[in-house]
Write an enzyme that holds these catalytic residues in place. Structure first.
Site, PDB file in Angstrom:
ATOM      1  N   LEU A  49      31.873  55.417  39.699  1.00 60.23           N
ATOM      2  CA  LEU A  49      33.327  55.394  39.558  1.00 60.23           C
ATOM      3  C   LEU A  49      33.820  54.086  38.965  1.00 60.23           C
ATOM      4  CD1 LEU A  49      34.357  56.961  43.002  1.00 60.23           C
ATOM      5  CD2 LEU A  49      34.400  58.084  40.761  1.00 60.23           C
ATOM      6  N   GLU A  51      32.660  49.468  38.574  1.00 63.06           N
ATOM      7  CA  GLU A  51      31.820  48.344  38.975  1.00 63.06           C
ATOM      8  C   GLU A  51      32.545  47.040  38.711  1.00 63.06           C
ATOM      9  OE1 GLU A  51      28.206  48.050  36.606  1.00 63.06           O
ATOM     10  OE2 GLU A  51      29.075  49.465  35.187  1.00 63.06           O
ATOM     11  N   GLY A  55      29.904  44.626  43.115  1.00 70.37           N
ATOM     12  CA  GLY A  55      28.893  45.670  43.064  1.00 70.37           C
ATOM     13  C   GLY A  55      29.451  46.917  42.403  1.00 70.37           C
ATOM     14  N   ASP A 167      44.175  39.332  46.782  1.00 70.97           N
ATOM     15  CA  ASP A 167      43.625  39.750  45.483  1.00 70.97           C
ATOM     16  C   ASP A 167      44.303  41.034  45.024  1.00 70.97           C
ATOM     17  OD1 ASP A 167      42.011  39.492  43.224  1.00 70.97           O
ATOM     18  OD2 ASP A 167      40.399  40.698  44.082  1.00 70.97           O
TER      19      ASP A 167
END
Length: 208
Positions: A49, A51, A55, A167
Site C-alpha cells: 500500500l 512505504e 518501513g 508529524d
C-alpha cells in the site's frame, strides 16, 4: 471497506495502558509473524500500500474477512522498535472516530508489525495530488479538515496524559468510504506532561 466499529462514538477518557514490556493493551490482538506473512501473501509487492522511512504497509484479509493494513517496521530494534512501542502504547489507549483504529501487533525476534483497519480511500495526499484524481470539492476538503482537527483536539486536549502527534501531514490523514478523516501514524508521537501547557518548539516531524 474499513471497519470502524471499535472507534465510532467512543470519545470518553483514554484507557490505561500496560507498562513497557507488556504490550497486550487495549483491544489490540497479538498476531504471530506467520499469520501476518500469510495474509499479506508473504509481504508481496502486489499487496504493498505504501512505504516510507519507517518501513512498508501491506494489505491483508483476516480469516473473518476483515480487511487490514499491516505496517512492517524496519527490523533490528533502534528507532524502529521505539516507534513500534510508542504506536502500540498510544493507539491502544485512545478511541475516537477520527483516529486510526489499531487491530493488533506482532513482536517476533527482530520483526515489529502493527495491524490497522484498512481505510478504503487512501490518503488525503493521494486524493489531492495523485495522477488522474478528480479535483476535490471544497465541502469535502472542509469536512476532512474538520475531522482531522477533531481527532487532533482529542489527542491534544482530552487524553490523559495528552498526546502530541508532531508529524501531521496530508499523507498521515486517511480517508474512509465517506471521505471522513482518520488521523494516522503516531510513530513520532510523544506524551506531553500533565503540567506542561505549551507545546515544545523543537523541530519534529517530516521536512518538506
Amino acid at each position: 471497506s474499513a471497519n470502524y466499529s471499535s472507534t465510532m462514538g467512543s470519545q470518553g477518557p483514554a484507557r490505561s495502558v500496560a507498562t513497557s514490556g507488556d504490550l497486550s493493551v487495549g483491544n489490540s490482538k497479538s498476531f504471530s509473524f506467520d499469520e501476518l506473512y500469510e495474509i499479506t501473501g508473504g509481504f508481496s509487492r502486489d499487496k504493498l500500500l505504501g512505504e516510507g522511512g519507517f518501513g512498508c504497509v501491506f494489505k491483508g484479509t483476516l480469516g473473518d474477512g476483515r480487511e487490514v493494513a499491516v505496517k512492517q517496521l524496519k527490523g533490528g530494534g533502534g528507532q524502529g522498535e521505539r516507534e513500534f512501542q510508542a504506536e502500540v502504547e498510544i493507539i491502544s489507549r485512545v478511541h475516537h472516530r477520527h483516529l486510526v483504529s489499531l487491530v493488533g501487533y506482532c513482536i517476533s525476534e527482530d520483526h515489529r508489525l502493527l495491524v490497522y483497519d484498512f481505510v478504503a480511500n487512501d490518503t488525503m495526499h493521494h486524493n489531492l495530488h495523485g495522477r488522474g484524481r478528480p479535483v476535490m470539492d471544497w465541502p469535502t476538503r472542509v469536512k476532512i479538515a474538520a475531522g482531522s482537527a477533531r481527532g487532533l483536539a482529542y489527542l491534544h486536549e482530552d487524553c490523559h496524559p495528552r498526546i502530541i502527534h508532531r508529524d501531521i501531514k496530508s499523507s498521515n490523514i486517511l480517508l474512509d468510504d465517506n471521505f471522513e478523516a482518520q488521523v494516522a501514524d503516531f510513530g513520532l508521537a510523544r506524551l506531553a506532561e500533565n503540567d506542561v501547557t505549551h507545546v515544545s518548539t523543537r523541530v519534529m516531524g517530516t521536512f518538506g
